[in-house]
Each structure stands twice: as structure tokens, then as C-alpha cells.
Design a protein around this motif. Structure first.
Motif, PDB file in Angstrom:
ATOM      1  N   LEU A  52       3.505   4.172  12.089  1.00 14.26           N
ATOM      2  CA  LEU A  52       4.229   4.713  10.945  1.00 14.26           C
ATOM      3  C   LEU A  52       4.920   3.607  10.152  1.00 14.26           C
ATOM      4  O   LEU A  52       4.789   3.518   8.924  1.00 14.26           O
ATOM      5  N   VAL A  53       5.647   2.727  10.847  1.00  9.76           N
ATOM      6  CA  VAL A  53       6.368   1.641  10.175  1.00  9.76           C
ATOM      7  C   VAL A  53       5.395   0.555   9.714  1.00  9.76           C
ATOM      8  O   VAL A  53       5.577  -0.034   8.648  1.00  9.76           O
ATOM      9  N   GLY A  54       4.359   0.282  10.514  1.00  8.59           N
ATOM     10  CA  GLY A  54       3.403  -0.758  10.142  1.00  8.59           C
ATOM     11  C   GLY A  54       2.706  -0.465   8.834  1.00  8.59           C
ATOM     12  O   GLY A  54       2.551  -1.347   7.987  1.00  8.59           O
ATOM     13  N   VAL A  55       2.284   0.776   8.656  1.00  4.95           N
ATOM     14  CA  VAL A  55       1.642   1.157   7.391  1.00  4.95           C
ATOM     15  C   VAL A  55       2.594   0.938   6.221  1.00  4.95           C
ATOM     16  O   VAL A  55       2.232   0.389   5.179  1.00  4.95           O
ATOM     17  N   ASP A  56       3.839   1.349   6.393  1.00  3.93           N
ATOM     18  CA  ASP A  56       4.821   1.210   5.311  1.00  3.93           C
ATOM     19  C   ASP A  56       5.132  -0.256   5.016  1.00  3.93           C
ATOM     20  O   ASP A  56       5.214  -0.667   3.862  1.00  3.93           O
ATOM     21  N   ARG A  57       5.294  -1.070   6.082  1.00  9.24           N
ATOM     22  CA  ARG A  57       5.648  -2.477   5.878  1.00  9.24           C
ATOM     23  C   ARG A  57       4.490  -3.267   5.282  1.00  9.24           C
ATOM     24  O   ARG A  57       4.698  -4.158   4.442  1.00  9.24           O
ATOM     25  N   ILE A  58       3.270  -2.981   5.703  1.00 11.73           N
ATOM     26  CA  ILE A  58       2.115  -3.665   5.130  1.00 11.73           C
ATOM     27  C   ILE A  58       1.963  -3.297   3.665  1.00 11.73           C
ATOM     28  O   ILE A  58       1.668  -4.144   2.815  1.00 11.73           O
ATOM     29  N   ARG A  59       2.190  -2.022   3.357  1.00 12.58           N
ATOM     30  CA  ARG A  59       2.112  -1.601   1.958  1.00 12.58           C
ATOM     31  C   ARG A  59       3.141  -2.333   1.105  1.00 12.58           C
ATOM     32  O   ARG A  59       2.808  -2.887   0.062  1.00 12.58           O
ATOM     33  N   GLN A  60       4.404  -2.335   1.552  1.00 13.04           N
ATOM     34  CA  GLN A  60       5.431  -2.990   0.757  1.00 13.04           C
ATOM     35  C   GLN A  60       5.248  -4.504   0.737  1.00 13.04           C
ATOM     36  O   GLN A  60       5.477  -5.157  -0.288  1.00 13.04           O
ATOM     37  N   GLY A  61       4.816  -5.074   1.876  1.00  8.03           N
ATOM     38  CA  GLY A  61       4.568  -6.510   1.912  1.00  8.03           C
ATOM     39  C   GLY A  61       3.459  -6.923   0.959  1.00  8.03           C
ATOM     40  O   GLY A  61       3.548  -7.951   0.288  1.00  8.03           O
ATOM     41  N   ALA A  62       2.393  -6.101   0.902  1.00 10.23           N
ATOM     42  CA  ALA A  62       1.304  -6.394  -0.024  1.00 10.23           C
ATOM     43  C   ALA A  62       1.767  -6.248  -1.474  1.00 10.23           C
ATOM     44  O   ALA A  62       1.409  -7.054  -2.337  1.00 10.23           O
ATOM     45  N   GLN A  63       2.578  -5.228  -1.747  1.00 11.52           N
ATOM     46  CA  GLN A  63       3.075  -5.046  -3.106  1.00 11.52           C
ATOM     47  C   GLN A  63       3.934  -6.226  -3.547  1.00 11.52           C
ATOM     48  O   GLN A  63       3.764  -6.748  -4.652  1.00 11.52           O
ATOM     49  N   GLU A  64       4.843  -6.656  -2.685  1.00 10.97           N
ATOM     50  CA  GLU A  64       5.698  -7.788  -3.054  1.00 10.97           C
ATOM     51  C   GLU A  64       4.896  -9.081  -3.133  1.00 10.97           C
ATOM     52  O   GLU A  64       5.164  -9.939  -3.981  1.00 10.97           O
ATOM     53  N   GLY A  65       3.901  -9.234  -2.243  1.00 15.12           N
ATOM     54  CA  GLY A  65       3.070 -10.423  -2.295  1.00 15.12           C
ATOM     55  C   GLY A  65       2.239 -10.485  -3.560  1.00 15.12           C
ATOM     56  O   GLY A  65       2.162 -11.538  -4.221  1.00 15.12           O
ATOM     57  N   PHE A  66       1.625  -9.357  -3.935  1.00 11.91           N
ATOM     58  CA  PHE A  66       0.835  -9.325  -5.167  1.00 11.91           C
ATOM     59  C   PHE A  66       1.732  -9.521  -6.383  1.00 11.91           C
ATOM     60  O   PHE A  66       1.382 -10.257  -7.306  1.00 11.91           O
ATOM     61  N   SER A  67       2.881  -8.844  -6.386  1.00 13.43           N
ATOM     62  CA  SER A  67       3.769  -8.931  -7.542  1.00 13.43           C
ATOM     63  C   SER A  67       4.328 -10.336  -7.715  1.00 13.43           C
ATOM     64  O   SER A  67       4.562 -10.785  -8.840  1.00 13.43           O
ATOM     65  N   GLY A  68       4.558 -11.048  -6.604  1.00 16.58           N
ATOM     66  CA  GLY A  68       5.119 -12.382  -6.700  1.00 16.58           C
ATOM     67  C   GLY A  68       4.114 -13.473  -6.981  1.00 16.58           C
ATOM     68  O   GLY A  68       4.487 -14.628  -7.225  1.00 16.58           O
ATOM     69  N   THR A  69       2.817 -13.134  -6.944  1.00 16.56           N
ATOM     70  CA  THR A  69       1.796 -14.156  -7.160  1.00 16.56           C
ATOM     71  C   THR A  69       1.831 -14.709  -8.572  1.00 16.56           C
ATOM     72  O   THR A  69       1.579 -15.898  -8.793  1.00 16.56           O
ATOM     73  N   LEU A  70       2.140 -13.884  -9.545  1.00 14.03           N
ATOM     74  CA  LEU A  70       2.103 -14.296 -10.936  1.00 14.03           C
ATOM     75  C   LEU A  70       3.362 -13.826 -11.652  1.00 14.03           C
ATOM     76  O   LEU A  70       3.711 -12.650 -11.586  1.00 14.03           O
ATOM     77  N   SER A  71       4.025 -14.757 -12.322  1.00 13.35           N
ATOM     78  CA  SER A  71       5.237 -14.424 -13.075  1.00 13.35           C
ATOM     79  C   SER A  71       5.167 -15.079 -14.453  1.00 13.35           C
ATOM     80  O   SER A  71       4.456 -16.070 -14.659  1.00 13.35           O
ATOM     81  N   GLN A  72       5.921 -14.501 -15.375  1.00 10.87           N
ATOM     82  CA  GLN A  72       6.062 -15.048 -16.731  1.00 10.87           C
ATOM     83  C   GLN A  72       4.723 -15.168 -17.461  1.00 10.87           C
ATOM     84  O   GLN A  72       4.561 -16.010 -18.345  1.00 10.87           O
ATOM     85  N   THR A  73       3.770 -14.319 -17.086  1.00 15.64           N
ATOM     86  CA  THR A  73       2.486 -14.245 -17.790  1.00 15.64           C
ATOM     87  C   THR A  73       2.365 -12.868 -18.415  1.00 15.64           C
ATOM     88  O   THR A  73       2.518 -11.854 -17.718  1.00 15.64           O
ATOM     89  N   ASP A  74       2.091 -12.834 -19.696  1.00 16.97           N
ATOM     90  CA  ASP A  74       2.059 -11.562 -20.418  1.00 16.97           C
ATOM     91  C   ASP A  74       0.680 -10.930 -20.463  1.00 16.97           C
ATOM     92  O   ASP A  74       0.558  -9.706 -20.444  1.00 16.97           O
TER      93      ASP A  74
END
Length: 404
Positions: free
Chosen positions: A17-39
Motif C-alpha cells: 500500500l505504501v510502496g505504491v504511493d511512495r513510488i508514485r510520488q517519487g516518480a512525480q517529483e523526479g519527473f517534475s524536477g528533471t526540467l525547470s525554467q523551460t517554457d
């Protein structure tokens, strides 16, 4: 043994239960942090998700290239602050080779405002210079001065190697925890030099290769790239430029806003997240029911124990509380082991997932959702403990002392 198996089943349920949630949020933060200040991310006409995946996360391959003339047209657009071109199509031991220019080292941002840093060496300037990500350097043992031979295509094992045109590592990038770590960067002229003697995608015959020493920068003409990143001067310019690129008449192009396309990806994967959470929840229910069955079936064997406690002065309410406390402690131990296993597993699989699939996973801490899961399991354990506790409460003293 029964208690241990019960704790294990609850821990396994919490892990899922927690693993699914943590992997989901970890992937979201990892993807979101890959690229910044690009429009904008711009590529050849195609789907928005494939463009985002191959241009930013190095997942998949471009369906087509766009002309360098179109790139120059929008690079010099008055609404554009800077651009970063990318060209991909070669690899080295499974790691992507990406051709770009100095704008990548100057303007690329990740995790909000962090810039590319060098752990050793400097950016490539010569035709056959290359910089490598931290993971490439660590896994392959490369350093400044190492010679590398690139392969044609993105397969791990390629039969077409550019052995006649080796590159020299002139820089090692600092760790970023993004796909940058697992890539090799060369210049756009280096990419062009690799295929200068190719004809219609076919390598030259053996012995007819153009030696690397005879290739000069003025003889190279960049014709195509895979995609490019754009930073505009304002948000209004972003929307206007996106429309202009998507309706560009000289060449069919696609411009996407990375944040919106990434949200589209999460919406698409939301169904899988819900399905996995439901399965994990069902496993949790089974684990809690196993605890109930174990406590209830063991109650008959503990009738004498309960009767002895009553005989030495325990009140029925205290017996009730002991059973509830036992089930709550079993649930608490299961939750503790499950949480430790979930975060430990995330820490273990993070590096292999980033290396083999290019999916960035961030280590994320506790969230309100995880706290809710833990509280629900503890509360459910306490409530289920009431079932055998009520029966123990109702058992008489003589009944327990007469138990065989």
C-alpha cells in the motif's frame, strides 16, 4: 509462530500500500524536477507525450527530426530568451549520446534553479570532445582523458560502431539525480562528423572512411536536430509562440508546455495507481482478517490463562483491554516493518530503475496519505481486537478454570 505470520501479512500489506504511493510520488517529483525554467519543448509533428519523454527523459526515440533551419528561425525569434538544441541517435554501452551546444551548460536548469556543474574537466569544444554524466563515469570507470567509441543506434549491443572516430572525455558532470547522469554529451558538430561519410544512412565501405584528423569544423553543416527547449520572455509569449510553432507552414512541428504534458501523463497513469491501491487495500484487509482469525481461534486455548488473570484480581474490563492492546500492538509492529520495508525497497530500486529505464525516482518522506494509511491500519487492528475481547469478557471464571 502465529503472531509472527500475522505481523508478516500486515507488514506485506502495508509494504504494498505504501510502496505504491511512495513510488508514485517519487516518480512525480523526479519527473517534475528533471526540467525547470523551460517554457516549451519543440520537436517534429507527433504526440505530446512521446516528445516530452524522449526530449527530456530520454525514453523512447523521436519519430522524425526537424530541420536546423526551422530551429534557427525560432532561435532568433524576438519572443525567445534562449534555446537548447538536442540531437540523439547514437549510444555507448546502452547510454544515450546527445549532441547539443553551449546553451545546455549555461541555461539548463533542474530541481527549480540548479545548474549543470562539472565534477571534473570542462565542456566540450573540439569536434571529438565529450562530457559524460556521473553515472556513466561511475559504471564504466571513465575519467577525463578516456577514449570512447560511439555506436550507431540506441541498442545496448550495436553492430555499427564509429571506431574510426573515437571521442575523448574532457569533462565529467556532477550528479543531478536526473537522466543527465546517464547520458554522454557531444557537440552538434561532433554528431555531424560521425556521419559525414555516410550515404543515405549507410556506412562507408571498409577502408573508405574519412579519417577523423581530416575533418574540420568549417566542412560540417548541421542539417537536422531531434528537438529543442525554449525559454520565452513572458508567459503571454509562451502561448503565442506555441501557437505559431504548431501552425508553422514551412515544416510540421509540435510545441508543448512540459508542465501541462506531464500532468497529462499523471492523469493517464492515475487509473493504474488506483488499481494498484485497490489491490494493496484488498491485501491489507486479508492481513487484518488473518489477525482476527488467529486471535479468535487462539482464544479457546487461552481460556485458562484468562481465568487465571480473573482469579488473581483482573477485572473483565482489563481483560478486554489486554486483547485490544494485543491486536493493536500486532498491527503497530506490522505497520513499522511495512514502512521500513517500503522505504528500504524504494532506496534499493531507485538507482537500477533510473539506470535501466531512465525513470527518475526521488526519495520522498512521510506524507499525509502515508500517515492516514498507518492510522487506518492501527484503528482497524484495535477494532478487530474487540471481537475476541468481547468473547473473553463474557467468559465466566468457572468456565475458564474447567477448560481442558
Amino acid at each position: 509462530m502465529t503472531t509472527s505470520l500475522t505481523v508478516f501479512s500486515i507488514a506485506l500489506s502495508v509494504l504494498l500500500l505504501v510502496g505504491v504511493d511512495r513510488i508514485r510520488q517519487g516518480a512525480q517529483e523526479g519527473f517534475s524536477g528533471t526540467l525547470s525554467q523551460t517554457d516549451l519543448v519543440v520537436g517534429a509533428r507527433g504526440g505530446s507525450l512521446p516528445l516530452l519523454l524522449y526530449a527530456v527523459f530520454h525514453i523512447g526515440t523521436p519519430s522524425n527530426d526537424l530541420s536546423y533551419a526551422s530551429y534557427e528561425h525560432f532561435r532568433d525569434h524576438p519572443a525567445v530568451q534562449w534555446t537548447i538544441p538536442f540531437s540523439m541517435g547514437d549510444s555507448h554501452h546502452g547510454y544515450r549520446v546527445i549532441a547539443t551546444d553551449d546553451n545546455f551548460y549555461e541555461h539548463y536548469r533542474f530541481h527549480r534553479d540548479r545548474a549543470i556543474q562539472f565534477a571534473d574537466g570542462a565542456r566540450p569544444e573540439g569536434i571529438f570532445d565529450a562530457t559524460i554524466g556521473s553515472e556513466v563515469a561511475q559504471r564504466l570507470g571513465y575519467h577525463v582523458g578516456s577514449k570512447i567509441v560511439l555506436s550507431h543506434g540506441l541498442e545496448t549491443v550495436s553492430l555499427l560502431k564509429h571506431a574510426d572516430k573515437p571521442f575523448t572525455v574532457v569533462g565529467v558532470l556532477g550528479r543531478t539525480a536526473t537522466p543527465v547522469d546517464s547520458a554522454i554529451y557531444i557537440t552538434l558538430y561532433g554528431e555531424e562528423a560521425l556521419h559525414i561519410d555516410w550515404a543515405d544512412g549507410t556506412p562507408p565501405a571498409l577502408g573508405e572512411e574519412l579519417p577523423a584528423a581530416k575533418i574540420r569544423k568549417e566542412d560540417l553543416h548541421i542539417k537536422e536536430i531531434s528537438a529543442f527547449l525554449v525559454r520565452t520572455r513572458s508567459r503571454v509569449d509562451t502561448l503565442l509562440l506555441q501557437r505559431e510553432i504548431n501552425t508553422y507552414k514551412d515544416e510540421p512541428l509540435t510545441a508543448i508546455i512540459p508542465a501541462l504534458t506531464l500532468q497529462e501523463l499523471w492523469n493517464l497513469l492515475g487509473y493504474a495507481d488506483v488499481a494498484l491501491s485497490l489491490v494493496s487495500g484488498a491485501v491489507l484487509v486479508v492481513g487484518l482478517l488473518a489477525m482476527l482469525i488467529a486471535l479468535y481461534t487462539a482464544l479457546n486455548e487461552r481460556r485458562r490463562e484468562v481465568a487465571v488473570l480473573r482469579a488473581i484480581g483482573f477485572h473483565a474490563r482489563q481483560i478486554f483491554a489486554l486483547f485490544v492492546l494485543e491486536s493493536t500492538l500486532i498491527s503497530a509492529v506490522g505497520v513499522a516493518f511495512g514502512l521500513a520495508a517500503a522505504y528500504g525497497l524504494l532506496w534499493i530500486v531507485r538507482a537500477p530503475v533510473e539506470a535501466h529505464f531512465g525513470i527518475p525516482l526521488m526519495m520522498v518522506g512521510f506524507s499525509s496519505r502515508v500517515s492516514l494509511y498507518a492510522c487506518v491500519v492501527l484503528l482497524a487492528g484495535a477494532l478487530l481486537g474487540c471481537v475476541p475481547a468481547i468473547r473473553a469478557y463474557r467468559n465466566g471464571l468457572i468456565d475458564g478454570l474447567n477448560a481442558q
